[in-house]
Design a protein around this motif. Structure first.
Motif, PDB file in Angstrom:
ATOM      1  N   ILE A   1      11.798  -4.607  13.941  1.00  0.00           N
ATOM      2  CA  ILE A   1      10.779  -5.101  14.904  1.00  0.00           C
ATOM      3  C   ILE A   1       9.930  -6.165  14.270  1.00  0.00           C
ATOM      4  O   ILE A   1       9.659  -6.288  13.151  1.00  0.00           O
ATOM      5  N   ASP A   2       9.536  -7.119  15.064  1.00  0.00           N
ATOM      6  CA  ASP A   2       8.528  -8.322  14.687  1.00  0.00           C
ATOM      7  C   ASP A   2       7.212  -7.650  14.720  1.00  0.00           C
ATOM      8  O   ASP A   2       6.579  -7.269  15.856  1.00  0.00           O
ATOM      9  N   ILE A   3       6.264  -8.021  13.608  1.00  0.00           N
ATOM     10  CA  ILE A   3       5.080  -7.594  13.538  1.00  0.00           C
ATOM     11  C   ILE A   3       4.274  -8.582  13.061  1.00  0.00           C
ATOM     12  O   ILE A   3       4.686  -9.346  12.147  1.00  0.00           O
TER      13      ILE A   3
ATOM     14  N   PRO B   1       0.657  -1.093  -0.020  1.00  0.00           N
ATOM     15  CA  PRO B   1      -0.050  -0.035  -0.124  1.00  0.00           C
ATOM     16  C   PRO B   1       0.851   1.201   0.001  1.00  0.00           C
ATOM     17  O   PRO B   1       1.917   1.228   0.417  1.00  0.00           O
ATOM     18  N   ARG B   2       0.344   2.210  -0.571  1.00  0.00           N
ATOM     19  CA  ARG B   2       0.927   3.510  -0.689  1.00  0.00           C
ATOM     20  C   ARG B   2       1.607   3.993   0.771  1.00  0.00           C
ATOM     21  O   ARG B   2       2.491   4.992   0.693  1.00  0.00           O
ATOM     22  N   THR B   3       1.017   3.737   1.817  1.00  0.00           N
ATOM     23  CA  THR B   3       1.690   4.446   2.998  1.00  0.00           C
ATOM     24  C   THR B   3       2.885   3.524   3.475  1.00  0.00           C
ATOM     25  O   THR B   3       3.471   3.929   4.404  1.00  0.00           O
ATOM     26  N   LEU B   4       3.181   2.542   2.751  1.00  0.00           N
ATOM     27  CA  LEU B   4       4.414   1.783   2.921  1.00  0.00           C
ATOM     28  C   LEU B   4       5.418   2.009   1.722  1.00  0.00           C
ATOM     29  O   LEU B   4       5.019   2.422   0.780  1.00  0.00           O
ATOM     30  N   LYS B   5       6.634   1.616   2.029  1.00  0.00           N
ATOM     31  CA  LYS B   5       7.817   1.864   1.076  1.00  0.00           C
ATOM     32  C   LYS B   5       7.866   0.578   0.402  1.00  0.00           C
ATOM     33  O   LYS B   5       7.636  -0.615   0.917  1.00  0.00           O
ATOM     34  N   CYS B   6       8.290   0.528  -0.748  1.00  0.00           N
ATOM     35  CA  CYS B   6       8.637  -0.657  -1.692  1.00  0.00           C
ATOM     36  C   CYS B   6      10.110  -1.025  -1.562  1.00  0.00           C
ATOM     37  O   CYS B   6      11.055  -0.167  -1.651  1.00  0.00           O
ATOM     38  N   PHE B   7      10.189  -2.333  -1.662  1.00  0.00           N
ATOM     39  CA  PHE B   7      11.711  -2.652  -1.352  1.00  0.00           C
ATOM     40  C   PHE B   7      11.786  -3.693  -2.657  1.00  0.00           C
ATOM     41  O   PHE B   7      10.794  -4.483  -3.041  1.00  0.00           O
ATOM     42  N   PRO B   8      12.909  -3.786  -3.291  1.00  0.00           N
ATOM     43  CA  PRO B   8      13.263  -4.860  -4.360  1.00  0.00           C
ATOM     44  C   PRO B   8      13.097  -6.116  -3.939  1.00  0.00           C
ATOM     45  O   PRO B   8      13.739  -6.275  -2.692  1.00  0.00           O
ATOM     46  N   VAL B   9      12.559  -6.934  -4.699  1.00  0.00           N
ATOM     47  CA  VAL B   9      12.882  -8.336  -4.098  1.00  0.00           C
ATOM     48  C   VAL B   9      13.189  -9.390  -5.474  1.00  0.00           C
ATOM     49  O   VAL B   9      13.082  -8.789  -6.448  1.00  0.00           O
TER      50      VAL B   9
ATOM     51  N   PRO C   1       8.262   8.864  11.300  1.00  0.00           N
ATOM     52  CA  PRO C   1       7.020   8.581  11.047  1.00  0.00           C
ATOM     53  C   PRO C   1       6.778   7.053  10.846  1.00  0.00           C
ATOM     54  O   PRO C   1       6.049   6.616  10.873  1.00  0.00           O
ATOM     55  N   THR C   2       8.131   6.255  10.565  1.00  0.00           N
ATOM     56  CA  THR C   2       7.919   4.981  10.277  1.00  0.00           C
ATOM     57  C   THR C   2       9.015   4.062  10.884  1.00  0.00           C
ATOM     58  O   THR C   2       9.942   4.743  11.403  1.00  0.00           O
ATOM     59  N   ILE C   3       8.872   2.871  10.805  1.00  0.00           N
ATOM     60  CA  ILE C   3       9.811   1.977  11.646  1.00  0.00           C
ATOM     61  C   ILE C   3       9.903   0.602  10.657  1.00  0.00           C
ATOM     62  O   ILE C   3       8.981   0.093   9.961  1.00  0.00           O
ATOM     63  N   ARG C   4      11.149   0.162  10.546  1.00  0.00           N
ATOM     64  CA  ARG C   4      11.312  -1.106   9.724  1.00  0.00           C
ATOM     65  C   ARG C   4      10.840  -2.238  10.538  1.00  0.00           C
ATOM     66  O   ARG C   4      11.097  -2.229  11.576  1.00  0.00           O
ATOM     67  N   CYS C   5       9.932  -3.106   9.880  1.00  0.00           N
ATOM     68  CA  CYS C   5       9.298  -4.191  10.575  1.00  0.00           C
ATOM     69  C   CYS C   5       9.568  -5.307   9.668  1.00  0.00           C
ATOM     70  O   CYS C   5       9.381  -5.565   8.424  1.00  0.00           O
ATOM     71  N   LYS C   6       9.424  -6.629  10.423  1.00  0.00           N
ATOM     72  CA  LYS C   6       9.578  -7.867   9.922  1.00  0.00           C
ATOM     73  C   LYS C   6       8.100  -8.430   9.967  1.00  0.00           C
ATOM     74  O   LYS C   6       7.641  -8.478  11.344  1.00  0.00           O
ATOM     75  N   ILE C   7       7.228  -8.283   8.958  1.00  0.00           N
ATOM     76  CA  ILE C   7       5.826  -8.813   9.091  1.00  0.00           C
ATOM     77  C   ILE C   7       5.514 -10.562   8.971  1.00  0.00           C
ATOM     78  O   ILE C   7       5.939 -11.082   7.733  1.00  0.00           O
ATOM     79  N   ARG C   8       4.941 -11.115   9.889  1.00  0.00           N
ATOM     80  CA  ARG C   8       4.273 -12.396   9.638  1.00  0.00           C
ATOM     81  C   ARG C   8       2.902 -12.363   9.514  1.00  0.00           C
ATOM     82  O   ARG C   8       2.150 -11.637  10.421  1.00  0.00           O
ATOM     83  N   ARG C   9       2.185 -12.895   8.775  1.00  0.00           N
ATOM     84  CA  ARG C   9       0.808 -12.981   8.884  1.00  0.00           C
ATOM     85  C   ARG C   9       0.439 -14.125   9.634  1.00  0.00           C
ATOM     86  O   ARG C   9       0.916 -15.144   9.968  1.00  0.00           O
ATOM     87  N   GLY C  10      -0.696 -13.791  10.310  1.00  0.00           N
ATOM     88  CA  GLY C  10      -1.218 -14.788  11.650  1.00  0.00           C
ATOM     89  C   GLY C  10      -3.019 -14.804  11.439  1.00  0.00           C
ATOM     90  O   GLY C  10      -3.641 -13.722  10.494  1.00  0.00           O
ATOM     91  N   THR C  11      -3.345 -15.586  12.204  1.00  0.00           N
ATOM     92  CA  THR C  11      -5.050 -15.692  12.229  1.00  0.00           C
ATOM     93  C   THR C  11      -5.265 -15.066  13.759  1.00  0.00           C
ATOM     94  O   THR C  11      -4.277 -14.787  14.412  1.00  0.00           O
ATOM     95  N   LYS C  12      -6.426 -15.008  13.797  1.00  0.00           N
ATOM     96  CA  LYS C  12      -6.933 -14.386  14.960  1.00  0.00           C
ATOM     97  C   LYS C  12      -6.696 -15.418  16.451  1.00  0.00           C
ATOM     98  O   LYS C  12      -6.486 -14.970  17.365  1.00  0.00           O
ATOM     99  N   GLU C  13      -6.618 -16.757  15.869  1.00  0.00           N
ATOM    100  CA  GLU C  13      -6.277 -17.693  16.768  1.00  0.00           C
ATOM    101  C   GLU C  13      -4.581 -17.466  17.153  1.00  0.00           C
ATOM    102  O   GLU C  13      -4.241 -17.535  18.652  1.00  0.00           O
TER     103      GLU C  13
ATOM    104  N   LEU D   1       6.682   0.337   8.190  1.00  0.00           N
ATOM    105  CA  LEU D   1       5.146   0.747   8.530  1.00  0.00           C
ATOM    106  C   LEU D   1       5.257   2.102   9.400  1.00  0.00           C
ATOM    107  O   LEU D   1       6.304   2.344  10.247  1.00  0.00           O
ATOM    108  N   PRO D   2       4.161   2.721   9.234  1.00  0.00           N
ATOM    109  CA  PRO D   2       3.884   3.803   9.993  1.00  0.00           C
ATOM    110  C   PRO D   2       3.797   3.433  11.525  1.00  0.00           C
ATOM    111  O   PRO D   2       2.922   2.463  11.691  1.00  0.00           O
ATOM    112  N   LEU D   3       4.362   4.132  12.293  1.00  0.00           N
ATOM    113  CA  LEU D   3       4.237   3.988  13.824  1.00  0.00           C
ATOM    114  C   LEU D   3       2.808   3.870  14.040  1.00  0.00           C
ATOM    115  O   LEU D   3       2.409   3.124  14.900  1.00  0.00           O
ATOM    116  N   ASP D   4       1.983   5.073  13.632  1.00  0.00           N
ATOM    117  CA  ASP D   4       0.451   4.784  13.777  1.00  0.00           C
ATOM    118  C   ASP D   4      -0.199   3.728  13.495  1.00  0.00           C
ATOM    119  O   ASP D   4      -1.238   3.629  13.934  1.00  0.00           O
TER     120      ASP D   4
END
Length: 125
Positions: free
Chosen positions: A79-81, A9-17, A106-118, A43-46
């Motif tokens: 940070i882990d997200i 999303p536009r609120t995030l930065k793009c990184f080459p992969v 305004p932003t912080i570098r994050c390692k994002i993992r997807r998860g479920t509500k459980e 990710l934006p801190l907010d």
């Protein structure tokens, strides 16, 4: 080896992969599995919910040291997200997060993992 751009999303930065023939992918020099593994983004801190902020206070000396380091060389360890249904939850990196807040970044570098509500319920216990 094929290269492509990870678009977020536009609120995030793009990184080459880049992807290799053995199925691995690399995001900003960090390993990211093709089967839902972590992705590194800014990710934006907010946009980050900190459900564990209520557990303890951060060490002010450690936060100050991190602020100095971040100003000098930048954040070295993301940070882990946990992302659940489009909401980002932070469970580690409390000192790094506070250092970014106090620096007014305004932003912080994050390692994002997807998860479920459980998964989220398990982390909140």
């Amino acid at each position: 080896m094929a290269s492509f751009i990870l678009q977020v999303p536009r609120t995030l930065k793009c990184f080459p992969v880049s992807a290799s023939s053995n199925g691995g992918a690399s995001v900003s020099g960090s390993q990211s599995g093709g089967n839902g593994g972590p992705v590194i983004v800014e990710l934006p801190l907010d946009k980050i919910k900190r459900p564990l902020m209520r557990t303890r206070a951060n060490d002010p000396h450690k936060v100050k040291e991190l602020m100095d380091s971040i100003q000098e060389i930048g954040l070295q360890v993301p940070i882990d997200i946990l992302e659940v249904d489009g909401v980002y939850y932070g469970f580690s990196g409390c000192h790094r997060y506070e250092a970014h807040q106090r620096l007014g970044l305004p932003t912080i570098r994050c390692k994002i993992r997807r998860g479920t509500k459980e998964t989220l319920r398990h982390h909140l216990r």
